[in-house]
Structures are given as structure tokens and as C-alpha cells.
Design a protein around this motif. Structure first.
Motif, PDB file in Angstrom:
ATOM      1  N   ASP A  41      50.247 -58.086 -84.030  1.00  0.00           N
ATOM      2  CA  ASP A  41      49.136 -57.128 -84.017  1.00  0.00           C
ATOM      3  C   ASP A  41      47.923 -57.679 -83.265  1.00  0.00           C
ATOM      4  N   PHE A  42      47.979 -58.941 -82.909  1.00  0.00           N
ATOM      5  CA  PHE A  42      46.856 -59.585 -82.223  1.00  0.00           C
ATOM      6  C   PHE A  42      47.309 -60.171 -80.892  1.00  0.00           C
ATOM      7  N   ARG A  43      48.052 -59.351 -80.158  1.00  0.00           N
ATOM      8  CA  ARG A  43      48.478 -59.701 -78.796  1.00  0.00           C
ATOM      9  C   ARG A  43      47.705 -58.829 -77.822  1.00  0.00           C
ATOM     10  N   SER A  44      47.393 -59.401 -76.681  1.00  0.00           N
ATOM     11  CA  SER A  44      46.658 -58.654 -75.658  1.00  0.00           C
ATOM     12  C   SER A  44      47.560 -57.615 -74.990  1.00  0.00           C
ATOM     13  N   GLN A  45      46.932 -56.717 -74.240  1.00  0.00           N
ATOM     14  CA  GLN A  45      47.700 -55.753 -73.448  1.00  0.00           C
ATOM     15  C   GLN A  45      48.661 -56.479 -72.511  1.00  0.00           C
ATOM     16  N   ARG A  46      48.191 -57.544 -71.896  1.00  0.00           N
ATOM     17  CA  ARG A  46      49.015 -58.281 -70.945  1.00  0.00           C
ATOM     18  C   ARG A  46      50.213 -58.920 -71.652  1.00  0.00           C
ATOM     19  N   ALA A  47      50.014 -59.475 -72.831  1.00  0.00           N
ATOM     20  CA  ALA A  47      51.121 -60.091 -73.569  1.00  0.00           C
ATOM     21  C   ALA A  47      52.146 -59.041 -73.990  1.00  0.00           C
ATOM     22  N   GLU A  48      51.675 -57.850 -74.329  1.00  0.00           N
ATOM     23  CA  GLU A  48      52.589 -56.781 -74.751  1.00  0.00           C
ATOM     24  C   GLU A  48      53.321 -56.153 -73.577  1.00  0.00           C
ATOM     25  N   ARG A  49      52.662 -56.092 -72.433  1.00  0.00           N
ATOM     26  CA  ARG A  49      53.253 -55.444 -71.255  1.00  0.00           C
ATOM     27  C   ARG A  49      53.001 -56.307 -70.023  1.00  0.00           C
ATOM     28  N   PRO A  50      53.776 -57.381 -69.869  1.00  0.00           N
ATOM     29  CA  PRO A  50      53.517 -58.367 -68.812  1.00  0.00           C
ATOM     30  C   PRO A  50      53.536 -57.831 -67.384  1.00  0.00           C
ATOM     31  N   LYS A  51      54.283 -56.785 -67.109  1.00  0.00           N
ATOM     32  CA  LYS A  51      54.393 -56.280 -65.739  1.00  0.00           C
ATOM     33  C   LYS A  51      53.565 -55.017 -65.501  1.00  0.00           C
ATOM     34  N   ALA A  52      52.846 -54.565 -66.507  1.00  0.00           N
ATOM     35  CA  ALA A  52      52.083 -53.318 -66.395  1.00  0.00           C
ATOM     36  C   ALA A  52      50.847 -53.491 -65.521  1.00  0.00           C
ATOM     37  N   SER A  53      50.414 -52.368 -64.986  1.00  0.00           N
ATOM     38  CA  SER A  53      49.167 -52.304 -64.235  1.00  0.00           C
ATOM     39  C   SER A  53      48.141 -51.633 -65.146  1.00  0.00           C
ATOM     40  N   PRO A  55      44.769 -50.009 -64.553  1.00  0.00           N
ATOM     41  CA  PRO A  55      43.724 -49.583 -63.618  1.00  0.00           C
ATOM     42  C   PRO A  55      42.326 -49.660 -64.251  1.00  0.00           C
ATOM     43  N   GLY A  56      41.405 -50.229 -63.511  1.00  0.00           N
ATOM     44  CA  GLY A  56      40.022 -50.311 -63.967  1.00  0.00           C
ATOM     45  C   GLY A  56      39.766 -51.413 -64.989  1.00  0.00           C
ATOM     46  N   VAL A  57      40.785 -52.221 -65.284  1.00  0.00           N
ATOM     47  CA  VAL A  57      40.639 -53.304 -66.259  1.00  0.00           C
ATOM     48  C   VAL A  57      40.948 -54.619 -65.556  1.00  0.00           C
ATOM     49  N   SER A  58      40.025 -55.559 -65.627  1.00  0.00           N
ATOM     50  CA  SER A  58      40.258 -56.857 -64.993  1.00  0.00           C
ATOM     51  C   SER A  58      41.367 -57.601 -65.731  1.00  0.00           C
ATOM     52  N   GLU A  59      41.974 -58.548 -65.045  1.00  0.00           N
ATOM     53  CA  GLU A  59      43.025 -59.361 -65.678  1.00  0.00           C
ATOM     54  C   GLU A  59      42.449 -60.125 -66.871  1.00  0.00           C
ATOM     55  N   CYS A  60      41.218 -60.532 -66.759  1.00  0.00           N
ATOM     56  CA  CYS A  60      40.562 -61.224 -67.867  1.00  0.00           C
ATOM     57  C   CYS A  60      40.502 -60.317 -69.105  1.00  0.00           C
ATOM     58  N   ARG A  61      40.040 -59.097 -68.933  1.00  0.00           N
ATOM     59  CA  ARG A  61      39.963 -58.167 -70.068  1.00  0.00           C
ATOM     60  C   ARG A  61      41.348 -57.789 -70.578  1.00  0.00           C
ATOM     61  N   ALA A  62      42.327 -57.705 -69.702  1.00  0.00           N
ATOM     62  CA  ALA A  62      43.687 -57.369 -70.132  1.00  0.00           C
ATOM     63  C   ALA A  62      44.259 -58.453 -71.039  1.00  0.00           C
ATOM     64  N   ARG A  63      43.711 -59.653 -70.964  1.00  0.00           N
ATOM     65  CA  ARG A  63      44.188 -60.771 -71.787  1.00  0.00           C
ATOM     66  C   ARG A  63      43.335 -61.000 -73.023  1.00  0.00           C
ATOM     67  N   GLY A  64      42.341 -60.133 -73.239  1.00  0.00           N
ATOM     68  CA  GLY A  64      41.527 -60.216 -74.445  1.00  0.00           C
ATOM     69  C   GLY A  64      42.009 -59.196 -75.472  1.00  0.00           C
ATOM     70  N   LEU A  65      41.416 -59.232 -76.639  1.00  0.00           N
ATOM     71  CA  LEU A  65      41.760 -58.299 -77.718  1.00  0.00           C
ATOM     72  C   LEU A  65      40.632 -57.298 -77.907  1.00  0.00           C
ATOM     73  N   SER A  66      40.994 -56.037 -78.100  1.00  0.00           N
ATOM     74  CA  SER A  66      40.004 -54.984 -78.326  1.00  0.00           C
ATOM     75  C   SER A  66      39.552 -54.975 -79.779  1.00  0.00           C
ATOM     76  N   LEU A  67      38.248 -54.950 -79.950  1.00  0.00           N
ATOM     77  CA  LEU A  67      37.633 -54.833 -81.268  1.00  0.00           C
ATOM     78  C   LEU A  67      36.513 -53.804 -81.179  1.00  0.00           C
ATOM     79  N   PHE A  68      36.104 -53.308 -82.327  1.00  0.00           N
ATOM     80  CA  PHE A  68      34.972 -52.387 -82.399  1.00  0.00           C
ATOM     81  C   PHE A  68      33.970 -52.934 -83.407  1.00  0.00           C
ATOM     82  N   ALA A  69      32.687 -52.880 -83.049  1.00  0.00           N
ATOM     83  CA  ALA A  69      31.641 -53.305 -83.970  1.00  0.00           C
ATOM     84  C   ALA A  69      31.351 -52.214 -84.992  1.00  0.00           C
TER      85      ALA A  69
END
Length: 128
Positions: A41-53, A55-69
Motif C-alpha cells: 500500500d506504500f509503493r510509488s506509481q513507478r514501483a507499481e507500474r515500472p513501464k508506464a508513462s 504525463p505531466g508528472v516528473s520521474e521524481c514525483r512518480a517515485r514518491g508517495l501521495s498524501l493529503f494534509a
């Protein structure tokens, strides 16, 4: 960020300069798949979908985790088709959690956790 070991391998200059190191307690929210969260449940988009594109998201952000304040921002996302059925996990971040930056709309943040941070011990699933 030299000398820091992150949970996932990050590209150069990641986290970005705009990100700040978590040094005090923060209460954040993450959408997870299970009532009792697991490491997956705490894997980045990139870890979940290694070959995905992403759009509009940097590789750095694709390797981070989304949270909401703001919990309500997380609740609103539950109506999106790809996020239906997810649960809200209250995540407590404190010193040693890693780096975070406000990104996207509303209270969305990207978090780059350090390898040694015990995320599951800091996560409590809530009813919506």
C-alpha cells in the motif's frame, strides 16, 4: 540528500529542493487498498507500474508517495473510478520520515520516505 537511504531508488536531484525534511510531527492521509495496510500500500506509481508513462508528472514525483494534509481532500478522491473501494489511512510522520513537498491540487503532497521509517507502525485505517 547525500547519505540518505530512501525507500525507493530516486533519480538525481530527487527529492527536489522545494521539498522539506520532516522534523516535526505531521498528520497526513493516504488512500490504501486494504483495511489493514501492508507494505504494498506504500509503493510509488513507478514501483507499481515500472513501464508506464505518467504525463505531466516528473520521474521524481512518480517515485514518491501521495498524501493529503486535509482528510476531506482524501475523501473526495474516493469518488474517482480508479480509487473507488480504497480506505483512508491516517499516517503520522515525524523526524526520520523523509522529505515532503506540497504538489498538485488542494492539500496533495508527495512524500519520499526514508528506508528505515516504519510506515506501517504509523498508519491507522479510518472509516469514511
Amino acid at each position: 540528500m547525500q547519505g540518505k537511504r530512501f525507500r525507493e531508488q530516486l533519480p538525481e536531484n530527487c527529492p527536489p529542493r522545494e521539498a522539506w525534511q520532516v522534523n516535526e510531527e505531521l498528520e497526513m492521509f493516504r488512500l490504501v487498498r486494504r483495511q489493514i495496510p501492508v507494505e504494498a500500500d506504500f509503493r510509488s506509481q513507478r514501483a507499481e507500474r515500472p513501464k508506464a508513462s505518467f504525463p505531466g508528472v516528473s520521474e521524481c514525483r512518480a517515485r514518491g508517495l501521495s498524501l493529503f494534509a486535509d482528510r476531506e481532500d482524501a475523501v473526495m478522491r474516493l469518488s474517482l473510478p480508479k480509487l473507488r473501494g480504497r480506505k483512508i489511512c491516517r499516517v503520522r510522520l515525524d523526524s526520520g520520515a523523509g522529505y515532503i513537498e506540497q504538489t498538485g491540487e488542494g492539500s496533495h503532497h508527495t512524500w519520499w520516505p526514508l528506508a528505515d521509517y516504519d510506515i506501517l507502525a504509523q498508519c491507522q485505517t479510518e472509516s469514511t
